[in-house]
Design a protein around this motif. Structure first.
Motif, PDB file in Angstrom:
ATOM      1  N   SER A   3      -7.167  -2.619 -14.824  1.00  0.00           N
ATOM      2  CA  SER A   3      -6.574  -1.667 -15.338  1.00  0.00           C
ATOM      3  C   SER A   3      -6.946  -0.203 -15.090  1.00  0.00           C
ATOM      4  O   SER A   3      -8.085  -0.079 -15.635  1.00  0.00           O
ATOM      5  N   ASN A   5      -6.381   4.173 -14.913  1.00  0.00           N
ATOM      6  CA  ASN A   5      -5.648   5.232 -14.905  1.00  0.00           C
ATOM      7  C   ASN A   5      -6.103   6.294 -13.970  1.00  0.00           C
ATOM      8  O   ASN A   5      -7.369   6.689 -13.735  1.00  0.00           O
ATOM      9  N   ASN A  20      -0.878   4.989 -15.128  1.00  0.00           N
ATOM     10  CA  ASN A  20      -1.610   3.694 -15.495  1.00  0.00           C
ATOM     11  C   ASN A  20      -1.165   2.669 -14.719  1.00  0.00           C
ATOM     12  O   ASN A  20       0.218   2.696 -14.358  1.00  0.00           O
ATOM     13  N   SER A  61       1.270   6.052 -21.543  1.00  0.00           N
ATOM     14  CA  SER A  61       0.556   5.123 -22.068  1.00  0.00           C
ATOM     15  C   SER A  61       1.185   4.307 -23.077  1.00  0.00           C
ATOM     16  O   SER A  61       0.596   3.488 -23.674  1.00  0.00           O
ATOM     17  N   MET A  64       1.231   0.347 -22.716  1.00  0.00           N
ATOM     18  CA  MET A  64      -0.307   0.052 -22.694  1.00  0.00           C
ATOM     19  C   MET A  64      -0.936  -0.083 -24.316  1.00  0.00           C
ATOM     20  O   MET A  64      -1.644  -0.747 -24.770  1.00  0.00           O
TER      21      MET A  64
END
Length: 266
Positions: A3, A5, A20, A61, A64
């Motif tokens: 994962s 960013n 992301n 975000s 997530m």
């Protein structure tokens, strides 16, 4: 599970953006088994990819932070890409940023140049919630050559009705319609109208597969049932699902799993 960013400069938005990206890996599950490590992860030809869109008040975000999307991406072996669109309804705004161009051109080019993501239409999907539910269908029906499937959860699928309900700022509406559209009263029948886009794709024979779901207690439930009625009149094969639920993460957490199962059956 990887994962990441990404923080980079967007030429279409003329500012730096956060994105992301979830990449499934053979070692991604907490419990590693011999069966798990034998799964196929086609990094050479590219993984299927889901562009996952947020709703009003949200950002890159949201999924997530409020859902288990990482687990579900791992389960279905799909890359997931999430970026911000502010409260733009994913439009190239009349006075503002070009979010449609960003999501359909620049963002895919960026992620495909860096991550092992398939370039094939049949491996490319888009989904979203609320404003992003509209956005998913808007991107999919505007660029049918690009997306195989588009899914809406609690989508504000009637852009004209959404404008009428929020144009006076009722309920703390975040939408600056005067910035999004040159003439907000003219959206019906325009390229921002989903039925107009649907009819265009149907006539051209290049409709993406469509899915939409809504909770029966949701304030956009009437929009979704009205959309179903219009699509039924056209003999559409779009999948519609409803069930108990409101406009909240409990519903979206449950139904994103159904969306992924529809997109990428196990």
């Amino acid at each position: 599970m990887a994962s990441m960013n990404c923080h980079y400069y967007s030429f279409s938005l003329k500012r730096t953006v956060d994105v992301n990206v979830i990449i499934p890996t053979p070692e991604g599950n907490e419990q590693i088994t011999s069966e798990e490590t034998k799964k196929s992860y086609p990094y050479d030809t590219g993984l299927p990819v889901l562009y996952l869109l947020h709703g009003a008040y949200g950002d890159y975000s949201s999924w997530m932070r409020f859902s288990n999307i990482e687990r579900y991406a791992q389960k279905h072996c799909v890359a997931v890409v999430m970026a911000s669109a502010d409260n733009s309804f994913y439009q190239d705004m009349y006075l503002g940023n070009n979010y449609f161009t960003f999501f359909t051109e620049e963002l895919p080019a960026f992620v495909k140049s860096i991550f092992p993501i398939s370039k094939r239409r049949e491996d490319t999907f888009v989904a979203g919630l609320s404003m992003g539910g509209y956005g998913a269908w808007y991107l999919g029906l505007s660029k049918p050559e690009q997306y195989a499937k588009a899914a809406s959860l609690s989508g504000a699928l009637d852009i004209e009705m959404t404008y009428e309900r929020t144009k006076d700022g009722e309920g703390g509406s975040p939408f600056r319609w005067d910035l999004i559209f040159k003439n907000p009263t003219d959206v019906l029948g325009s390229d921002a109208d989903l039925i107009t886009l649907y009819d265009r794709c149907e006539k051209a024979g290049n409709l993406p597969e469509l899915y939409f779901a809504c909770g029966t207690e949701d304030f956009v439930y009437d929009m979704n049932t009205a959309m179903k009625a219009q699509l039924d009149e056209r003999g559409s094969k779009a999948v519609y699902v409803e069930g108990p639920g409101n406009h909240d993460w409990d519903f979206w957490e449950a139904y994103i799993q159904k969306v992924l199962q529809w997109m990428l059956p196990l």
